[in-house]
Design a protein around this motif. Sequence first.
Motif, PDB file in Angstrom:
ATOM      1  N   ALA A  99       0.809  -1.214   0.000  1.00 50.64           N
ATOM      2  CA  ALA A  99       0.000   0.000   0.000  1.00 50.64           C
ATOM      3  C   ALA A  99       0.847   1.271   0.000  1.00 50.64           C
ATOM      4  CB  ALA A  99      -0.932   0.008   1.215  1.00 50.64           C
ATOM      5  N   ARG A 100       1.991   1.205   0.680  1.00 48.13           N
ATOM      6  CA  ARG A 100       2.849   2.390   0.825  1.00 48.13           C
ATOM      7  C   ARG A 100       3.995   2.414  -0.185  1.00 48.13           C
ATOM      8  NH1 ARG A 100       1.042   6.537   2.849  1.00 48.13           N
ATOM      9  NH2 ARG A 100      -0.748   5.700   1.771  1.00 48.13           N
ATOM     10  N   HIS A 101       3.991   1.428  -1.091  1.00 46.31           N
ATOM     11  CA  HIS A 101       5.004   1.348  -2.141  1.00 46.31           C
ATOM     12  C   HIS A 101       6.418   1.315  -1.571  1.00 46.31           C
ATOM     13  CE1 HIS A 101       1.635   2.170  -4.760  1.00 46.31           C
ATOM     14  NE2 HIS A 101       1.396   3.301  -4.109  1.00 46.31           N
ATOM     15  N   LYS A 102       6.605   0.419  -0.605  1.00 43.04           N
ATOM     16  CA  LYS A 102       7.902   0.228   0.023  1.00 43.04           C
ATOM     17  C   LYS A 102       8.216  -1.262   0.088  1.00 43.04           C
ATOM     18  CE  LYS A 102       7.787   4.370   2.987  1.00 43.04           C
ATOM     19  NZ  LYS A 102       9.014   5.012   2.471  1.00 43.04           N
ATOM     20  N   LYS A 103       9.440  -1.586   0.454  1.00 46.74           N
ATOM     21  CA  LYS A 103       9.831  -2.968   0.630  1.00 46.74           C
ATOM     22  C   LYS A 103       9.398  -3.445   2.014  1.00 46.74           C
ATOM     23  CE  LYS A 103      13.896  -2.502  -2.350  1.00 46.74           C
ATOM     24  NZ  LYS A 103      15.379  -2.553  -2.407  1.00 46.74           N
ATOM     25  N   PRO A 104       9.050  -4.746   2.168  1.00 52.54           N
ATOM     26  CA  PRO A 104       8.630  -5.260   3.481  1.00 52.54           C
ATOM     27  C   PRO A 104       9.649  -4.996   4.584  1.00 52.54           C
ATOM     28  CG  PRO A 104       8.082  -6.844   1.778  1.00 52.54           C
ATOM     29  CD  PRO A 104       8.884  -5.772   1.110  1.00 52.54           C
ATOM     30  N   GLU A 105      10.934  -5.103   4.276  1.00 49.10           N
ATOM     31  CA  GLU A 105      11.941  -4.872   5.309  1.00 49.10           C
ATOM     32  C   GLU A 105      11.984  -3.408   5.749  1.00 49.10           C
ATOM     33  OE1 GLU A 105      14.169  -5.595   1.308  1.00 49.10           O
ATOM     34  OE2 GLU A 105      12.428  -6.398   2.403  1.00 49.10           O
ATOM     35  N   GLU A 106      11.623  -2.490   4.853  1.00 51.06           N
ATOM     36  CA  GLU A 106      11.553  -1.075   5.227  1.00 51.06           C
ATOM     37  C   GLU A 106      10.409  -0.849   6.221  1.00 51.06           C
ATOM     38  OE1 GLU A 106      12.738   1.861   1.764  1.00 51.06           O
ATOM     39  OE2 GLU A 106      11.420   0.301   0.963  1.00 51.06           O
ATOM     40  N   ILE A 107       9.262  -1.492   5.957  1.00 50.29           N
ATOM     41  CA  ILE A 107       8.116  -1.354   6.858  1.00 50.29           C
ATOM     42  C   ILE A 107       8.397  -2.048   8.187  1.00 50.29           C
ATOM     43  CG2 ILE A 107       5.681  -1.926   7.200  1.00 50.29           C
ATOM     44  CD1 ILE A 107       6.184   0.336   5.199  1.00 50.29           C
ATOM     45  N   ASP A 108       9.016  -3.224   8.136  1.00 46.83           N
ATOM     46  CA  ASP A 108       9.321  -3.957   9.368  1.00 46.83           C
ATOM     47  C   ASP A 108      10.193  -3.114  10.296  1.00 46.83           C
ATOM     48  OD1 ASP A 108       9.308  -6.326  11.040  1.00 46.83           O
ATOM     49  OD2 ASP A 108      11.384  -6.616  10.443  1.00 46.83           O
ATOM     50  N   ALA A 109      11.094  -2.334   9.719  1.00 52.05           N
ATOM     51  CA  ALA A 109      12.005  -1.518  10.525  1.00 52.05           C
ATOM     52  C   ALA A 109      11.274  -0.419  11.297  1.00 52.05           C
ATOM     53  CB  ALA A 109      13.082  -0.897   9.633  1.00 52.05           C
ATOM     54  N   ILE A 110      10.146   0.064  10.760  1.00 54.77           N
ATOM     55  CA  ILE A 110       9.400   1.140  11.441  1.00 54.77           C
ATOM     56  C   ILE A 110       8.108   0.612  12.064  1.00 54.77           C
ATOM     57  CG2 ILE A 110      10.355   2.979  10.016  1.00 54.77           C
ATOM     58  CD1 ILE A 110       7.802   2.900   8.337  1.00 54.77           C
ATOM     59  N   ALA A 111       7.902  -0.704  11.962  1.00 56.41           N
ATOM     60  CA  ALA A 111       6.707  -1.330  12.550  1.00 56.41           C
ATOM     61  C   ALA A 111       7.043  -1.801  13.950  1.00 56.41           C
ATOM     62  CB  ALA A 111       6.226  -2.467  11.659  1.00 56.41           C
ATOM     63  N   GLN A 112       7.154  -3.121  14.136  1.00 50.48           N
ATOM     64  CA  GLN A 112       7.520  -3.681  15.440  1.00 50.48           C
ATOM     65  C   GLN A 112       6.574  -3.252  16.557  1.00 50.48           C
ATOM     66  OE1 GLN A 112      10.166  -5.906  16.039  1.00 50.48           O
ATOM     67  NE2 GLN A 112      10.270  -5.970  13.806  1.00 50.48           N
ATOM     68  N   GLY A 113       5.336  -2.864  16.166  1.00 49.79           N
ATOM     69  CA  GLY A 113       4.359  -2.443  17.169  1.00 49.79           C
ATOM     70  C   GLY A 113       4.533  -1.029  17.670  1.00 49.79           C
ATOM     71  N   ARG A 114       5.406  -0.245  17.032  1.00 49.53           N
ATOM     72  CA  ARG A 114       5.701   1.092  17.554  1.00 49.53           C
ATOM     73  C   ARG A 114       4.613   2.098  17.185  1.00 49.53           C
ATOM     74  NH1 ARG A 114      11.489   3.968  18.311  1.00 49.53           N
ATOM     75  NH2 ARG A 114      10.724   5.968  19.070  1.00 49.53           N
ATOM     76  N   VAL A 115       4.229   2.911  18.154  1.00 54.89           N
ATOM     77  CA  VAL A 115       3.249   3.982  17.937  1.00 54.89           C
ATOM     78  C   VAL A 115       4.005   5.254  17.575  1.00 54.89           C
ATOM     79  CG1 VAL A 115       1.379   5.334  18.953  1.00 54.89           C
ATOM     80  CG2 VAL A 115       1.674   2.937  19.604  1.00 54.89           C
ATOM     81  N   TRP A 116       3.503   5.957  16.555  1.00 56.37           N
ATOM     82  CA  TRP A 116       4.096   7.210  16.108  1.00 56.37           C
ATOM     83  C   TRP A 116       3.049   8.322  16.166  1.00 56.37           C
ATOM     84  CZ3 TRP A 116       9.214   6.594  15.200  1.00 56.37           C
ATOM     85  CH2 TRP A 116       9.678   5.335  14.803  1.00 56.37           C
ATOM     86  N   THR A 117       3.488   9.567  16.253  1.00 56.32           N
ATOM     87  CA  THR A 117       2.563  10.679  16.043  1.00 56.32           C
ATOM     88  C   THR A 117       2.310  10.796  14.546  1.00 56.32           C
ATOM     89  OG1 THR A 117       4.276  12.369  15.753  1.00 56.32           O
ATOM     90  CG2 THR A 117       3.536  11.904  18.018  1.00 56.32           C
ATOM     91  N   GLY A 118       1.258  11.509  14.177  1.00 57.36           N
ATOM     92  CA  GLY A 118       0.970  11.708  12.763  1.00 57.36           C
ATOM     93  C   GLY A 118       2.122  12.387  12.044  1.00 57.36           C
ATOM     94  N   ARG A 119       2.745  13.343  12.709  1.00 63.92           N
ATOM     95  CA  ARG A 119       3.870  14.052  12.089  1.00 63.92           C
ATOM     96  C   ARG A 119       5.042  13.104  11.846  1.00 63.92           C
ATOM     97  NH1 ARG A 119       6.606  19.461  14.650  1.00 63.92           N
ATOM     98  NH2 ARG A 119       7.331  17.993  16.250  1.00 63.92           N
ATOM     99  N   GLN A 120       5.350  12.258  12.828  1.00 60.83           N
ATOM    100  CA  GLN A 120       6.411  11.265  12.648  1.00 60.83           C
ATOM    101  C   GLN A 120       6.040  10.277  11.542  1.00 60.83           C
ATOM    102  OE1 GLN A 120       6.416   9.778  16.669  1.00 60.83           O
ATOM    103  NE2 GLN A 120       8.233  10.964  17.258  1.00 60.83           N
ATOM    104  N   ALA A 121       4.774   9.865  11.528  1.00 60.79           N
ATOM    105  CA  ALA A 121       4.323   8.883  10.536  1.00 60.79           C
ATOM    106  C   ALA A 121       4.432   9.431   9.123  1.00 60.79           C
ATOM    107  CB  ALA A 121       2.886   8.464  10.838  1.00 60.79           C
ATOM    108  N   LYS A 122       4.177  10.722   8.946  1.00 62.10           N
ATOM    109  CA  LYS A 122       4.327  11.317   7.608  1.00 62.10           C
ATOM    110  C   LYS A 122       5.789  11.283   7.168  1.00 62.10           C
ATOM    111  CE  LYS A 122       3.294  15.351   4.746  1.00 62.10           C
ATOM    112  NZ  LYS A 122       4.645  15.445   4.158  1.00 62.10           N
TER     113      LYS A 122
END
Length: 585
Positions: free
Chosen positions: A468-491
């Motif tokens: 959906a975000r046009h990224k590689k799975p390993e890129e998403i895994d690095a910022i996932a891991q259950g971590r909560v972000w603010t909207g500004r950080q998420a952008k």
Amino acid sequence: MATRRGLGLVVTILLLAILASIAAMVVLMIAVGREPAVPGNAYLVVRVEGDLADASSDTLFEPLLGARRNGTRAIVENLKKAKADRRITGVIVRPSGLSSAYWARLQEVRDAIADFKSSGKPVVAHLEYGGDREYFVASACDKVFLLPTSPLDISGFASYELFLRGTLDKIGAYPDFVHIGDFKTAPNQFTEKTFTPAHREMAESLNRDLFEQFVQAVAAGRKKTPDQVRQLVDDGPFLAEDAVRVGLVDDLAYDDQIDAKVRPGARAGTRLKDDEYAKVRAASVGLAGRSRIAVINAYGVINSGRSGIDPLNGAVVGSDTLVEYIRKARKDRSIKAIVLHVDSPGGSTVASDVIWRELVQASTGPSARPLVVSMSDLAASGGYYIAMAAPVIVAEPGTLTGSIGIFGGKIVTGGTYGKLGMNIEAVSIGRHAEMNSPVRPYSEADRAKLDEQLRAFYDQFIEKVAAARHKKPEEIDAIAQGRVWTGRQAKNLGLVDELGGLDKAVAIAKERAKIPAGEHVELVVYPPRRNIYDLLTTFSGMDERAQVAALLGASDRRAIGALTAPVRLFRRGEPLAMMPMGYIR
């Protein structure tokens, strides 16, 4: 014969009384629903109070009496109308009792105040108490007035998290949970006695970013530098006269003094209450919409089945109900685009996946519509899962989002029963039949099965986000891991496309549906306003839990609801995609 006549007379009187009551109710509804006369030179008084929730009221008689809950959208719509209404010459904003409100809703109100100011009409704030949230809203106004006896209580941000492991140990209960993601800290409430390093890192990051958003907003509103605001926060809280001296407040005033201070020497205008002005139709001030856009609200914990109300968690987003709304919007050919408005901490992985699939169908199938997601306070875990179906995601800077992770488990209560002299014995057939037993921990084989289920869902979650975000799975895994972000950080991380509120999302939906930017649109809102039958059904279904919950404050209900949701709302052993519970003051 006389008995029959008497009974017939009683029945007739009862029927007449019922008919009279119905007629009176209809007359009352017509009377309260009539658009009010707005005098010229009027000042609109906008109350910003409570948790600013947009969900429909559950109070039985509110719709009959014409009362409206003052949620974020009601405030935004009133300010939008007031901007275009020549009879409204200014606005008085009254922030109050906002301790239970999250930051994204406050930012959306602030955005609406800024939009109103572009009309050139004055907007002032009057604070009876100046807490950090109240002041955050007030600082967007042209002038800020504070009650002479009230402090300006800004002193920084603090967050609090509750850990129950010590209590569970004392009562002989054992929290047996498995989680995927170092930052998937929702089960930490049960399994830990204090912060883990990852949990503390995430909490500090959220606090720091939200505080910087507060500093930058106040600096812009009060024409100060961010460094000056940080120093003032460190020097706070302030006595009323000191708040004026340091330039955070313009003047001290009681409510009856506001008019003279805003327009000295001018004849005082009429004040108009916001709940009365809410009855003014947008069309009557030139904001009639031609094209239609569906706004589907997903407010609350995500669960299977029908939507409803939980006494502690509040609104529950039922997958069956949301799928029904999505399909209605798809079948309505007059609907040009769909905006999904998410305010959810997540919940059931199964229900989240069902909703995600329906949204994908709505945006890519034969009857496809442009789909845009607007994130409110929370769009985390399962809330982010359903959001990723849209090609465009909009969030406020203070939205709490991400939490791309999963957990599952149970609280083993066998020891608790033992302390009370009770014993539970099981008879079962099948190697894993007692996997979800409430009285014993997982065996190694059970835990391996649970871990396999969680890992499979997490991997799918990562792959879907990456696609959906046009990224590689390993890129998403690095910022996932259950971590909560603010909207500004998420952008900044690519999990969100644009910063803003629902109006920003609607503007993008208009563009993608090829509706001219200057054309007003009609928003078709799901769920629709509740009718009398719905309210009576809700009222009749209340139990003793609802009565207990009514005695608690909003923050307490939110905390207890989040802590107990896994054992109250979901199927035993069901994998959950929920964000951790915390308070940010």
